[in-house]
Design a protein around this motif. Sequence first.
Motif, PDB file in Angstrom:
ATOM      1  N   GLN A  12       0.823  -1.200   0.000  1.00  0.00           N
ATOM      2  CA  GLN A  12       0.000   0.000   0.000  1.00  0.00           C
ATOM      3  C   GLN A  12       0.859   1.252   0.000  1.00  0.00           C
ATOM      4  OE1 GLN A  12      -3.465  -0.082  -0.291  1.00  0.00           O
ATOM      5  NE2 GLN A  12      -2.995   2.047  -0.814  1.00  0.00           N
ATOM      6  N   ALA A  13       1.986   1.226   0.736  1.00  0.00           N
ATOM      7  CA  ALA A  13       2.880   2.383   0.767  1.00  0.00           C
ATOM      8  C   ALA A  13       3.477   2.658  -0.610  1.00  0.00           C
ATOM      9  CB  ALA A  13       3.982   2.165   1.799  1.00  0.00           C
ATOM     10  N   LEU A  14       3.842   1.602  -1.320  1.00  0.00           N
ATOM     11  CA  LEU A  14       4.375   1.790  -2.672  1.00  0.00           C
ATOM     12  C   LEU A  14       3.307   2.369  -3.589  1.00  0.00           C
ATOM     13  CD1 LEU A  14       6.747  -0.474  -4.651  1.00  0.00           C
ATOM     14  CD2 LEU A  14       4.649   0.292  -5.742  1.00  0.00           C
ATOM     15  N   LEU A  15       2.094   1.871  -3.464  1.00  0.00           N
ATOM     16  CA  LEU A  15       0.996   2.411  -4.277  1.00  0.00           C
ATOM     17  C   LEU A  15       0.767   3.889  -3.962  1.00  0.00           C
ATOM     18  CD1 LEU A  15      -1.516  -0.565  -4.004  1.00  0.00           C
ATOM     19  CD2 LEU A  15      -0.238   0.120  -6.038  1.00  0.00           C
ATOM     20  N   ASP A  16       0.866   4.238  -2.692  1.00  0.00           N
ATOM     21  CA  ASP A  16       0.665   5.623  -2.292  1.00  0.00           C
ATOM     22  C   ASP A  16       1.750   6.535  -2.868  1.00  0.00           C
ATOM     23  OD1 ASP A  16      -1.547   4.809  -0.878  1.00  0.00           O
ATOM     24  OD2 ASP A  16      -0.509   4.766   1.062  1.00  0.00           O
ATOM     25  N   ALA A  17       2.943   5.952  -3.132  1.00  0.00           N
ATOM     26  CA  ALA A  17       4.059   6.730  -3.676  1.00  0.00           C
ATOM     27  C   ALA A  17       4.007   6.853  -5.197  1.00  0.00           C
ATOM     28  CB  ALA A  17       5.383   6.092  -3.259  1.00  0.00           C
ATOM     29  N   LEU A  18       2.999   6.243  -5.813  1.00  0.00           N
ATOM     30  CA  LEU A  18       2.842   6.305  -7.266  1.00  0.00           C
ATOM     31  C   LEU A  18       1.511   6.971  -7.585  1.00  0.00           C
ATOM     32  CD1 LEU A  18       4.018   2.658  -8.122  1.00  0.00           C
ATOM     33  CD2 LEU A  18       5.335   4.769  -8.423  1.00  0.00           C
ATOM     34  N   PRO A  19       1.439   8.284  -7.410  1.00  0.00           N
ATOM     35  CA  PRO A  19       0.155   8.975  -7.598  1.00  0.00           C
ATOM     36  C   PRO A  19      -0.400   8.757  -8.995  1.00  0.00           C
ATOM     37  CG  PRO A  19       1.995  10.534  -7.510  1.00  0.00           C
ATOM     38  CD  PRO A  19       2.536   9.199  -7.091  1.00  0.00           C
ATOM     39  N   GLY A  20      -1.671   8.472  -9.035  1.00  0.00           N
ATOM     40  CA  GLY A  20      -2.333   8.251 -10.309  1.00  0.00           C
ATOM     41  C   GLY A  20      -2.267   6.828 -10.810  1.00  0.00           C
ATOM     42  N   ALA A  21      -1.527   5.965 -10.096  1.00  0.00           N
ATOM     43  CA  ALA A  21      -1.407   4.571 -10.538  1.00  0.00           C
ATOM     44  C   ALA A  21      -2.766   3.886 -10.487  1.00  0.00           C
ATOM     45  CB  ALA A  21      -0.408   3.819  -9.660  1.00  0.00           C
ATOM     46  N   GLU A  22      -2.998   3.073 -11.476  1.00  0.00           N
ATOM     47  CA  GLU A  22      -4.244   2.293 -11.532  1.00  0.00           C
ATOM     48  C   GLU A  22      -3.979   0.923 -10.928  1.00  0.00           C
ATOM     49  OE1 GLU A  22      -7.368   0.417 -14.809  1.00  0.00           O
ATOM     50  OE2 GLU A  22      -5.669   1.657 -15.464  1.00  0.00           O
ATOM     51  N   VAL A  23      -4.743   0.548  -9.926  1.00  0.00           N
ATOM     52  CA  VAL A  23      -4.559  -0.743  -9.259  1.00  0.00           C
ATOM     53  C   VAL A  23      -5.415  -1.789  -9.948  1.00  0.00           C
ATOM     54  CG1 VAL A  23      -4.799  -2.007  -7.098  1.00  0.00           C
ATOM     55  CG2 VAL A  23      -4.030   0.376  -7.067  1.00  0.00           C
ATOM     56  N   ILE A  24      -4.751  -2.877 -10.337  1.00  0.00           N
ATOM     57  CA  ILE A  24      -5.429  -3.983 -11.004  1.00  0.00           C
ATOM     58  C   ILE A  24      -5.455  -5.171 -10.050  1.00  0.00           C
ATOM     59  CG2 ILE A  24      -5.465  -5.491 -13.018  1.00  0.00           C
ATOM     60  CD1 ILE A  24      -5.710  -2.547 -13.764  1.00  0.00           C
ATOM     61  N   GLY A  25      -6.630  -5.579  -9.615  1.00  0.00           N
ATOM     62  CA  GLY A  25      -6.747  -6.750  -8.756  1.00  0.00           C
ATOM     63  C   GLY A  25      -6.661  -8.021  -9.578  1.00  0.00           C
ATOM     64  N   CYS A  26      -5.870  -8.951  -9.113  1.00  0.00           N
ATOM     65  CA  CYS A  26      -5.670 -10.189  -9.877  1.00  0.00           C
ATOM     66  C   CYS A  26      -5.080 -11.241  -8.963  1.00  0.00           C
ATOM     67  CB  CYS A  26      -4.742  -9.917 -11.059  1.00  0.00           C
ATOM     68  SG  CYS A  26      -4.467 -11.317 -12.145  1.00  0.00           S
ATOM     69  N   GLY A  27      -5.559 -12.476  -9.057  1.00  0.00           N
ATOM     70  CA  GLY A  27      -5.079 -13.537  -8.196  1.00  0.00           C
ATOM     71  C   GLY A  27      -4.013 -14.394  -8.851  1.00  0.00           C
ATOM     72  N   SER A  28      -3.276 -15.105  -8.024  1.00  0.00           N
ATOM     73  CA  SER A  28      -2.320 -16.148  -8.426  1.00  0.00           C
ATOM     74  C   SER A  28      -1.300 -15.651  -9.442  1.00  0.00           C
ATOM     75  CB  SER A  28      -3.072 -17.376  -8.963  1.00  0.00           C
ATOM     76  OG  SER A  28      -3.685 -17.107 -10.210  1.00  0.00           O
ATOM     77  N   ALA A  29      -0.759 -16.565 -10.252  1.00  0.00           N
ATOM     78  CA  ALA A  29       0.293 -16.235 -11.216  1.00  0.00           C
ATOM     79  C   ALA A  29      -0.236 -15.494 -12.431  1.00  0.00           C
ATOM     80  CB  ALA A  29       1.014 -17.517 -11.654  1.00  0.00           C
ATOM     81  N   LEU A  30      -1.528 -15.233 -12.468  1.00  0.00           N
ATOM     82  CA  LEU A  30      -2.078 -14.451 -13.575  1.00  0.00           C
ATOM     83  C   LEU A  30      -1.454 -13.066 -13.657  1.00  0.00           C
ATOM     84  CD1 LEU A  30      -5.826 -15.426 -13.242  1.00  0.00           C
ATOM     85  CD2 LEU A  30      -4.272 -16.092 -15.090  1.00  0.00           C
ATOM     86  N   LYS A  31      -0.925 -12.572 -12.540  1.00  0.00           N
ATOM     87  CA  LYS A  31      -0.267 -11.265 -12.550  1.00  0.00           C
ATOM     88  C   LYS A  31       0.941 -11.279 -13.485  1.00  0.00           C
ATOM     89  CE  LYS A  31      -0.291 -11.387  -7.951  1.00  0.00           C
ATOM     90  NZ  LYS A  31      -1.449 -12.213  -7.555  1.00  0.00           N
ATOM     91  N   PHE A  32       1.694 -12.373 -13.493  1.00  0.00           N
ATOM     92  CA  PHE A  32       2.848 -12.472 -14.399  1.00  0.00           C
ATOM     93  C   PHE A  32       2.391 -12.484 -15.861  1.00  0.00           C
ATOM     94  CE2 PHE A  32       4.503 -14.473 -10.482  1.00  0.00           C
ATOM     95  CZ  PHE A  32       5.650 -13.716 -10.293  1.00  0.00           C
ATOM     96  N   CYS A  33       1.283 -13.155 -16.119  1.00  0.00           N
ATOM     97  CA  CYS A  33       0.771 -13.223 -17.496  1.00  0.00           C
ATOM     98  C   CYS A  33       0.327 -11.850 -17.974  1.00  0.00           C
ATOM     99  CB  CYS A  33      -0.380 -14.225 -17.565  1.00  0.00           C
ATOM    100  SG  CYS A  33       0.073 -15.902 -17.061  1.00  0.00           S
ATOM    101  N   LYS A  34      -0.339 -11.098 -17.091  1.00  0.00           N
ATOM    102  CA  LYS A  34      -0.768  -9.750 -17.462  1.00  0.00           C
ATOM    103  C   LYS A  34       0.433  -8.845 -17.699  1.00  0.00           C
ATOM    104  CE  LYS A  34      -5.352  -9.757 -15.296  1.00  0.00           C
ATOM    105  NZ  LYS A  34      -6.086  -9.535 -16.560  1.00  0.00           N
ATOM    106  N   LEU A  35       1.482  -8.996 -16.895  1.00  0.00           N
ATOM    107  CA  LEU A  35       2.716  -8.255 -17.125  1.00  0.00           C
ATOM    108  C   LEU A  35       3.312  -8.609 -18.483  1.00  0.00           C
ATOM    109  CD1 LEU A  35       4.529  -8.432 -13.685  1.00  0.00           C
ATOM    110  CD2 LEU A  35       4.259  -6.343 -15.015  1.00  0.00           C
ATOM    111  N   ALA A  36       3.384  -9.903 -18.777  1.00  0.00           N
ATOM    112  CA  ALA A  36       3.995 -10.357 -20.026  1.00  0.00           C
ATOM    113  C   ALA A  36       3.226  -9.864 -21.243  1.00  0.00           C
ATOM    114  CB  ALA A  36       4.080 -11.883 -20.039  1.00  0.00           C
ATOM    115  N   GLU A  37       1.923  -9.688 -21.099  1.00  0.00           N
ATOM    116  CA  GLU A  37       1.085  -9.217 -22.204  1.00  0.00           C
ATOM    117  C   GLU A  37       1.032  -7.694 -22.314  1.00  0.00           C
ATOM    118  OE1 GLU A  37      -2.311 -12.593 -22.846  1.00  0.00           O
ATOM    119  OE2 GLU A  37      -2.710 -11.056 -21.344  1.00  0.00           O
ATOM    120  N   GLY A  38       1.629  -6.995 -21.340  1.00  0.00           N
ATOM    121  CA  GLY A  38       1.575  -5.546 -21.361  1.00  0.00           C
ATOM    122  C   GLY A  38       0.327  -4.973 -20.744  1.00  0.00           C
ATOM    123  N   GLY A  39      -0.470  -5.792 -20.064  1.00  0.00           N
ATOM    124  CA  GLY A  39      -1.699  -5.310 -19.459  1.00  0.00           C
ATOM    125  C   GLY A  39      -1.480  -4.582 -18.157  1.00  0.00           C
TER     126      GLY A  39
END
Length: 263
Positions: A172-199
């Motif tokens: 949460q502190a890191l998110l607070d330090a990135l004003p305007g960042a869009e938070v994407i909720g995602c479970g499990s290793a799907l986060k790596f897949c979204k990163l790899a796809e540029g999402g």
Amino acid sequence: MDINDELREGVIALARQAAEAILAVYESSDFAVQEKSDHSPLTAADMAAHRCITAGLQALTPDVPVLSEESKGVDIAERRTWRTLWLVDPLDGTREFIKRNGEFTINIALIEDGVATFGVIQQPVTGGLWHGAAQGAFRREGERDVAIHTRKPSIAPLRVAASRSHRDARTQALLDALPGAEVIGCGSALKFCKLAEGGIDLYPRFGPTSEWDTGAGQAILEAAGGAVLDPHGRPFRYNQRDTLLNGDFIALGDTELRARLPA
């Protein structure tokens, strides 16, 4: 190890078979949930996928040991002698499975001299499948592979993955330090897949995970142009320590983004 067509397709077929075994439990009217010694949950789906994958990998590559989250304890001294091994999470996101939100995966990684060189991630509910190796990173659509790449450069607003099950104060502190960042909720290793796809652009994780949680995702993300780094900026390595627990990490689609993050 040469990741040829036969080996790649063999592992993908195993992931799909394990997905069918998981869905047979997931779609039942009810299933029992046990608690493991570390207080994490375990279901019949975890064990069905474990048996399917470990038996299949042993048939595909008889000389390569398999280390699964659901394996019985392996002697540390023996494990540390393995220069090549399969690292498997047969059901990553058991809590998501129990919640029936579909955000769980099957993770299969090949580790060679500590490096995750090949990874497959399957999402049983949607049928989504991603794989990556030296040849590149791909999303499987039907029987066709579509090349995927991380988003470079990462420009504002940054898209940041934050786990629904593991949101902690440092994240949460890191998110607070990135004003305007869009938070994407995602479970499990799907986060790596979204990163790899540029999402998404960034996935910070402060707190314990295990090597089988990250191996396949790191292989796919690195093949797509990203990285998984420890707090000192070093790429994650596997089967190098007495513990299988990971430390803190940040997964990035654009490695130059790290210089823009708060210390």
